[in-house]
Write an enzyme that holds these catalytic residues in place. Structure first.
Site, PDB file in Angstrom:
ATOM      1  N   LYS A 280      59.635  37.068 -50.259  1.00  0.00           N
ATOM      2  CA  LYS A 280      60.725  36.990 -51.096  1.00  0.00           C
ATOM      3  C   LYS A 280      59.999  36.468 -52.479  1.00  0.00           C
ATOM      4  CE  LYS A 280      65.000  36.933 -48.947  1.00  0.00           C
ATOM      5  NZ  LYS A 280      65.534  37.892 -49.287  1.00  0.00           N
ATOM      6  N   ARG A 354      69.769  42.407 -39.793  1.00  0.00           N
ATOM      7  CA  ARG A 354      70.203  43.658 -38.999  1.00  0.00           C
ATOM      8  C   ARG A 354      69.308  43.797 -37.807  1.00  0.00           C
ATOM      9  NH1 ARG A 354      68.929  47.732 -44.074  1.00  0.00           N
ATOM     10  NH2 ARG A 354      69.315  45.678 -44.883  1.00  0.00           N
TER      11      ARG A 354
HETATM   12  N1  BES Z   1      69.168  37.282 -46.670  1.00  0.00           N
HETATM   13  C1  BES Z   1      68.989  38.416 -47.374  1.00  0.00           C
HETATM   14  C2  BES Z   1      70.147  38.820 -48.119  1.00  0.00           C
HETATM   15  C3  BES Z   1      70.538  38.152 -49.186  1.00  0.00           C
HETATM   16  C4  BES Z   1      70.079  38.030 -50.556  1.00  0.00           C
HETATM   17  C5  BES Z   1      71.618  36.900 -48.996  1.00  0.00           C
HETATM   18  C6  BES Z   1      70.495  37.389 -51.413  1.00  0.00           C
HETATM   19  C7  BES Z   1      71.916  36.381 -49.814  1.00  0.00           C
HETATM   20  C8  BES Z   1      71.242  36.230 -51.406  1.00  0.00           C
HETATM   21  C9  BES Z   1      68.549  39.798 -46.518  1.00  0.00           C
HETATM   22  O1  BES Z   1      67.834  39.170 -45.315  1.00  0.00           O
HETATM   23  C10 BES Z   1      67.501  40.437 -47.190  1.00  0.00           C
HETATM   24  O2  BES Z   1      66.503  39.852 -47.496  1.00  0.00           O
HETATM   25  N2  BES Z   1      68.142  41.464 -47.727  1.00  0.00           N
HETATM   26  C11 BES Z   1      67.304  42.609 -48.491  1.00  0.00           C
HETATM   27  C12 BES Z   1      67.251  44.063 -47.962  1.00  0.00           C
HETATM   28  C13 BES Z   1      66.328  44.817 -48.563  1.00  0.00           C
HETATM   29  C14 BES Z   1      65.025  44.399 -48.185  1.00  0.00           C
HETATM   30  C15 BES Z   1      66.647  46.192 -47.942  1.00  0.00           C
HETATM   31  C16 BES Z   1      67.825  42.288 -49.991  1.00  0.00           C
HETATM   32  O3  BES Z   1      69.060  42.488 -49.957  1.00  0.00           O
HETATM   33  O4  BES Z   1      66.847  42.588 -50.659  1.00  0.00           O
HETATM   34 MN    MN Z   2      65.747  39.025 -45.584  1.00  0.00          MN
END
Ligand code: BES
Ligand code: MN
Ligand code: ZN
Length: 495
Positions: A280, A354
């Site tokens: 991230k 997931r």
């Molecule tokens: N934990 C994150 C989702 C999230 C993002 C929660 C911001 C709270 C605040 C999740 O694991 C994630 O990283 N999701 C990705 C999915 C994508 C790679 C398809 C996302 O939402 O960017």
């Molecule tokens: Mn994630």
């Protein structure tokens, strides 16, 4: 919170703070004139001075009021609309609760009949307790700092009603508010804790603690246990982390028939999500400690169900891991085999929630649950779609989805349904496995739900994406305790 409910109101009761709801009136109502009389004309004087005209959510604080045995008198205006919906009641009581906090009130008596007249006793009582709890909540720094804030003292609250029937209603609702509040406090504490304190092992130790304090049956599966079960998807996420993954199973058995099928709550417990190799960006990455708020909601709702002694069986399942980059972490393109036998191509290691949930959902099958709800901070996309106000909900059973939405309305912990349609499932096609773990840039919240739907075919299921509601919004840079209210209400409604 120490809560007492009385079936009558004595204006000269002894209390640190007396709160009275008043409606605007040129001529004093019977309630207003009674108070006016014992205070030697205080209400009339405040009105004449333009200090208090009882507009909606107006608060007036009078220290050492003459004629009363209260150290403070707080007036709260109801406004003059005929009725107030539960959301308006909550907003008004939130303003009041903040004022009480500013005035360092710890013991308080309420006479809210003017408010109850515009709504009902149950809503007002429950929201009084919940908003006081939210305002009083104080995160105590972990590890404990010398200068940091101390835990809030337990509040003492007396609700004065007008008759026995109203008092009975208010009492029942206040007890629900109190249980939800305790569940929310636990969920907030866990969500606010730093990732180096709140690890998968820490969550497991919390569950063991709850087993003692709340009479739950708790079992914690180790990585070895999970490996024996074939949880290749879950374990692929924790591979890149030095903290061992845990699968926490909590059972609350309130039903007469201990063998009655449980309602299962499955919560994502990512104690820190750096994204893995699909790292991230660094801005706000610290907030990814709250990626276990699905798990925290399960803890909170199970605690609330136990405190309310609900006559049903509840199963809490929490898959917990970290998601970090490492030499043996998942790589884009890796293919793993889930417990269900389905293979998954990991196209983005940041779509890890997931991957741990799917094995936990398959594991839940063995409990033959009546219904299953998974709760997860699953996608950033849900924040884009619904903000911090509303959670996203999907499922394979419209009744379960509707029940969850209804529970959200009652508890003011709202959710909105998104379409879990066949057509979105195409986006999860993989050239190398049964499924890809991402569905491309569009409809991210829905394709995440679609992914989970491949692991929930054996039961009635709904999925709640709380990435927006569990954190931030009016709470600032803090956990909110959601979805404890909606989940607890869902369980109450099943009784
Ligand atoms: N934990 C994150 C989702 C999230 C993002 C929660 C911001 C709270 C605040 C999740 O694991 C994630 O990283 N999701 C990705 C999915 C994508 C790679 C398809 C996302 O939402 O960017
Ligand atoms: Mn994630
Ligand atoms: Zn995540």
């Amino acid at each position: 919170m120490k809560i007492q409910v009385k079936s009558s109101f004595n204006p000269t009761l002894k209390t640190d703070c007396l709160v009275v709801a008043l409606k605007p009136a040129k001529k004093l109502s019977s309630q207003q004139s009674e108070l006016n009389k014992v205070t030697g004309g205080l209400i009339a004087r405040l009105q004449e001075a333009g200090e208090f005209d009882a507009t909606k959510a107006q608060v007036s604080v009078t220290p050492a009021p003459a004629g009363l045995n209260a150290k403070k008198l707080v007036l709260i205006g109801t406004g003059d609309t005929k009725s107030l919906d539960s959301e308006e009641i909550r907003d008004l009581l939130t303003t009041l609760a903040k004022a009480l906090k500013e005035n360092k009130v710890n013991e308080v008596s309420f006479e809210l009949s003017a408010l109850i007249a515009k709504s009902d006793a149950a809503i007002v009582a429950r929201q009084t307790i919940e908003t006081l709890g939210d305002a009083a909540y104080q995160y105590v720094m972990q590890p404990k700092s010398v200068t940091g804030p101390k835990a809030a003292k337990e509040m003492k609250v007396t609700l004065c009603c007008t008759d026995r029937k109203q008092a009975a209603e208010a009492k029942k609702a206040a007890m629900i508010g109190d249980a939800i509040n305790n569940g929310k406090t636990l969920a907030k504490d866990l969500g606010n804790m730093p990732g180096n304190v709140c690890t998968p092992s820490y969550l497991a130790s919390q569950a063991r603690k709850l087993s003692k304090s709340h009479g739950l049956k708790v079992k914690v599966l180790s990585e070895k246990d999970m490996s024996d079960l074939g949880m290749g998807s879950l374990l692929s996420v924790s591979k890149g982390s030095r903290e061992p993954a845990k699968l926490i199973v909590m059972e609350y058995k309130g039903a007469k028939n201990k063998k009655e099928a449980p309602h299962a709550l499955v919560g994502k417990g990512l104690t820190f999500d750096a994204g893995g190799i699909s790292l991230k960006p660094s801005a706000k990455m610290d907030e990814m400690k709250y990626d276990m708020c699905g798990a925290a909601s399960v803890f909170g709702a199970v605690v609330a169900a136990a405190e309310l002694e609900l006559p049903i069986n509840v199963l809490g399942v929490v898959p917990s891991s970290e998601n970090l980059p490492d030499g043996i972490a998942n790589k884009p393109g890796d293919v793993v085999t889930s417990m269900s036998g389905q293979t998954i191509e990991i196209l983005n290691t940041d779509a890890e929630g997931r991957l741990i949930l799917c094995d936990a959902l398959t594991y839940t099958e063995r409990y033959k649950p009546q219904t299953v709800i998974d709760i997860a901070t699953l996608t950033g996309a849900v924040i884009v779609a619904l903000g911090h106000q509303t959670a996203g909900v999907m499922g394979n059973d419209q009744e379960v989805v509707d029940n969850l939405i209804a529970a959200g309305e009652t508890s003011l912990d709202h959710a909105w349904q998104l379409p879990l349609k066949e057509t979105y499932k195409k986006q999860l096609k993989s050239d190398y496995a049964d499924l890809a773990n991402i569905g491309g840039p569009s409809a991210g919240t829905i394709t995440a739900g679609c992914f989970l739907s491949y692991f929930t075919e054996k039961f009635r299921w709904a999925h709640l994406d709380i990435a927006g509601t569990a954190w931030g919004g009016t709470a600032g840079k803090r956990a909110t305790g959601r979805a404890v209210p909606a989940l607890t209400q869902y369980l109450i409604d099943r009784c």
